[in-house]
Design a protein around this motif. Structure first.
Motif, PDB file in Angstrom:
ATOM      1  N   ILE A  73       0.732  -1.246   0.038  1.00  0.00           N
ATOM      2  CA  ILE A  73      -0.088  -0.053   0.015  1.00  0.00           C
ATOM      3  C   ILE A  73       0.829   1.314  -0.151  1.00  0.00           C
ATOM      4  CG2 ILE A  73      -1.686   1.328   1.144  1.00  0.00           C
ATOM      5  CD1 ILE A  73      -2.571  -1.590   2.606  1.00  0.00           C
ATOM      6  N   LEU A  74       1.867   1.208   0.885  1.00  0.00           N
ATOM      7  CA  LEU A  74       2.705   2.327   0.808  1.00  0.00           C
ATOM      8  C   LEU A  74       3.520   2.625  -0.385  1.00  0.00           C
ATOM      9  CD1 LEU A  74       4.561   1.812   4.318  1.00  0.00           C
ATOM     10  CD2 LEU A  74       2.752   3.788   3.668  1.00  0.00           C
ATOM     11  N   ASP A  75       4.140   1.553  -1.067  1.00  0.00           N
ATOM     12  CA  ASP A  75       4.406   1.778  -2.290  1.00  0.00           C
ATOM     13  C   ASP A  75       3.546   2.320  -3.372  1.00  0.00           C
ATOM     14  OD1 ASP A  75       6.910   0.831  -1.449  1.00  0.00           O
ATOM     15  OD2 ASP A  75       6.465  -1.451  -2.084  1.00  0.00           O
ATOM     16  N   CYS A 119       1.419   7.049  -6.775  1.00  0.00           N
ATOM     17  CA  CYS A 119       0.357   8.225  -6.963  1.00  0.00           C
ATOM     18  C   CYS A 119       0.851   9.357  -6.425  1.00  0.00           C
ATOM     19  CB  CYS A 119      -0.890   7.671  -6.151  1.00  0.00           C
ATOM     20  SG  CYS A 119      -1.690   6.208  -6.590  1.00  0.00           S
ATOM     21  N   PHE A 120       1.626   9.601  -5.434  1.00  0.00           N
ATOM     22  CA  PHE A 120       1.947  10.853  -4.693  1.00  0.00           C
ATOM     23  C   PHE A 120       2.925  11.677  -5.820  1.00  0.00           C
ATOM     24  CE2 PHE A 120       1.087   9.673  -0.261  1.00  0.00           C
ATOM     25  CZ  PHE A 120      -0.190  10.010  -0.434  1.00  0.00           C
ATOM     26  N   ARG A 121       4.006  10.912  -6.392  1.00  0.00           N
ATOM     27  CA  ARG A 121       4.840  11.122  -7.216  1.00  0.00           C
ATOM     28  C   ARG A 121       4.223  11.466  -8.609  1.00  0.00           C
ATOM     29  NH1 ARG A 121       8.436   6.614  -5.425  1.00  0.00           N
ATOM     30  NH2 ARG A 121      10.260   7.645  -4.165  1.00  0.00           N
ATOM     31  N   ARG A 122       3.328  10.677  -8.998  1.00  0.00           N
ATOM     32  CA  ARG A 122       2.906  11.075 -10.552  1.00  0.00           C
ATOM     33  C   ARG A 122       1.815  12.204 -10.331  1.00  0.00           C
ATOM     34  NH1 ARG A 122       1.189   5.963 -10.902  1.00  0.00           N
ATOM     35  NH2 ARG A 122      -0.926   6.377 -10.378  1.00  0.00           N
ATOM     36  N   ASN A 123       1.093  12.539  -9.132  1.00  0.00           N
ATOM     37  CA  ASN A 123      -0.116  13.391  -9.184  1.00  0.00           C
ATOM     38  C   ASN A 123       0.106  14.395  -8.199  1.00  0.00           C
ATOM     39  OD1 ASN A 123      -1.209  11.875 -11.409  1.00  0.00           O
ATOM     40  ND2 ASN A 123      -2.183  10.458  -9.784  1.00  0.00           N
ATOM     41  N   MET A 151      -7.661   8.686  -1.664  1.00  0.00           N
ATOM     42  CA  MET A 151      -7.738   7.489  -1.174  1.00  0.00           C
ATOM     43  C   MET A 151      -8.000   6.337  -2.115  1.00  0.00           C
ATOM     44  SD  MET A 151      -6.062   7.023   1.825  1.00  0.00           S
ATOM     45  CE  MET A 151      -6.538   5.406   2.699  1.00  0.00           C
ATOM     46  N   GLN A 152      -9.051   6.624  -3.018  1.00  0.00           N
ATOM     47  CA  GLN A 152      -9.382   5.515  -3.816  1.00  0.00           C
ATOM     48  C   GLN A 152      -8.310   5.446  -5.101  1.00  0.00           C
ATOM     49  OE1 GLN A 152     -12.371   3.957  -3.905  1.00  0.00           O
ATOM     50  NE2 GLN A 152     -11.260   2.733  -5.593  1.00  0.00           N
ATOM     51  N   ASP A 153      -7.505   6.506  -5.338  1.00  0.00           N
ATOM     52  CA  ASP A 153      -6.597   6.457  -6.460  1.00  0.00           C
ATOM     53  C   ASP A 153      -5.375   5.260  -5.783  1.00  0.00           C
ATOM     54  OD1 ASP A 153      -7.610   8.248  -8.086  1.00  0.00           O
ATOM     55  OD2 ASP A 153      -6.527   9.997  -7.003  1.00  0.00           O
ATOM     56  N   VAL A 154      -5.216   5.639  -4.562  1.00  0.00           N
ATOM     57  CA  VAL A 154      -4.266   4.627  -3.722  1.00  0.00           C
ATOM     58  C   VAL A 154      -4.801   3.207  -3.834  1.00  0.00           C
ATOM     59  CG1 VAL A 154      -2.884   3.851  -1.961  1.00  0.00           C
ATOM     60  CG2 VAL A 154      -3.168   6.350  -2.353  1.00  0.00           C
ATOM     61  N   ILE A 155      -5.943   2.867  -3.526  1.00  0.00           N
ATOM     62  CA  ILE A 155      -6.789   1.742  -3.486  1.00  0.00           C
ATOM     63  C   ILE A 155      -6.788   0.988  -4.644  1.00  0.00           C
ATOM     64  CG2 ILE A 155      -8.701   0.525  -3.529  1.00  0.00           C
ATOM     65  CD1 ILE A 155      -9.597   2.687  -1.116  1.00  0.00           C
ATOM     66  N   ASN A 156      -7.064   1.645  -6.140  1.00  0.00           N
ATOM     67  CA  ASN A 156      -6.869   1.322  -7.356  1.00  0.00           C
ATOM     68  C   ASN A 156      -5.218   0.912  -7.598  1.00  0.00           C
ATOM     69  OD1 ASN A 156      -9.553   1.659  -7.597  1.00  0.00           O
ATOM     70  ND2 ASN A 156      -9.134   3.572  -8.774  1.00  0.00           N
ATOM     71  N   GLY A 191      -4.225  -2.152  -6.057  1.00  0.00           N
ATOM     72  CA  GLY A 191      -5.066  -3.608  -6.641  1.00  0.00           C
ATOM     73  C   GLY A 191      -5.573  -4.131  -5.478  1.00  0.00           C
ATOM     74  N   LEU A 192      -6.188  -3.505  -4.600  1.00  0.00           N
ATOM     75  CA  LEU A 192      -6.574  -4.099  -3.152  1.00  0.00           C
ATOM     76  C   LEU A 192      -8.069  -3.678  -2.941  1.00  0.00           C
ATOM     77  CD1 LEU A 192      -3.715  -3.659  -0.732  1.00  0.00           C
ATOM     78  CD2 LEU A 192      -4.358  -5.847  -2.019  1.00  0.00           C
ATOM     79  N   SER A 193      -8.696  -4.283  -2.128  1.00  0.00           N
ATOM     80  CA  SER A 193     -10.189  -3.855  -1.908  1.00  0.00           C
ATOM     81  C   SER A 193     -10.035  -2.504  -1.197  1.00  0.00           C
ATOM     82  CB  SER A 193     -10.887  -4.945  -0.783  1.00  0.00           C
ATOM     83  OG  SER A 193     -10.452  -5.088   0.238  1.00  0.00           O
ATOM     84  N   VAL A 194     -11.156  -1.859  -0.837  1.00  0.00           N
ATOM     85  CA  VAL A 194     -11.258  -0.691   0.197  1.00  0.00           C
ATOM     86  C   VAL A 194     -10.842  -1.116   1.471  1.00  0.00           C
ATOM     87  CG1 VAL A 194     -12.889   1.087   1.029  1.00  0.00           C
ATOM     88  CG2 VAL A 194     -12.789   0.486  -1.276  1.00  0.00           C
ATOM     89  N   GLY A 195     -11.649  -2.310   1.825  1.00  0.00           N
ATOM     90  CA  GLY A 195     -11.488  -2.758   3.202  1.00  0.00           C
ATOM     91  C   GLY A 195      -9.957  -3.279   3.599  1.00  0.00           C
TER      92      GLY A 195
END
Length: 201
Positions: free
Chosen positions: A16-18, A23-27, A34-39, A42-46
């Motif tokens: 998740i941290l990676d 995401c942070f470097r890109r955008n 948080m949804q960007d990070v979840i996507n 490749g994990l579920s929201v939970g």
């Protein structure tokens, strides 16, 4: 139900941290949700919220990890035996920083932390604590240099260490924004300044 191993939990947390770092470097922080990070992970929201309850928690976890890595390098410089000459210690610190100012380097992330801390009091307090710890390593370098006779006996190690620490983000910022200077050029300038203040080369 089988118990999830500590290794699995640690690997999932790092996954998740990676993803968040990418995401942070890109955008940037603000454009990343948080949804960007979840996507990205490749994990579920939970699964993600099990480890991190907010974007703030992600930012502070990444920042702490980044600064811990840098701090290990600076601790090694202050504990080298025999003690390193001050200029050699600075040279090693600058070369480490140079390696971390490229597209995947930690200092591009650090700049975002600096900016975010201006609007987030909790992050500002967190950053002050961590950067204060790193600054203390340069105070230790100054004290060792003083004990070795490289600095005059009346020099204030706290003041010298604060200036030496300030040279590091200044170098990193120039590298990120302009691509230069190289460590040798920067160190030549530092050497000239130190020599003018009584540091024996």
């Amino acid at each position: 139900m089988p118990r999830v191993s500590d290794e699995h939990l640690a690997a999932r947390r790092q996954q998740i941290l990676d993803a968040a770092q990418r995401c942070f470097r890109r955008n940037g922080f603000h454009a990343t949700s948080m949804q960007d990070v979840i996507n990205e992970a490749g994990l579920s929201v939970g699964a993600v919220y099990r480890y991190f309850g907010s974007k703030h928690e992600l930012v502070t976890s990444i920042a702490e990890s980044v600064l811990d890595d840098a701090d290990e390098i600076f601790v090694a410089l202050t504990e080298a035996a025999p003690p390193l000459p001050l200029i050699e210690a600075l040279d090693r610190a600058l070369r480490f920083i140079e390696a971390q100012t490229g597209p995947e380097g930690i200092f591009r992330f650090a700049i975002q932390v600096w900016a975010e801390s201006l609007r987030d009091p909790a992050l500002a307090e967190f950053a002050a604590r961590l950067y204060g710890r790193v600054r203390s390593r340069f105070v230790a370098l100054a004290r060792r240099a003083q004990q070795a006779g490289e600095l005059s006996a009346d020099a204030d190690p706290e003041a010298v260490g604060a200036v030496l620490f300030g040279l590091m983000p200044a170098f990193a910022l120039q590298r990120v924004l302009t691509g230069g200077p190289d460590p040798k050029t920067y160190l030549d300038g530092v050497t000239a300044l130190l020599a003018s203040q009584g540091v024996r080369q």
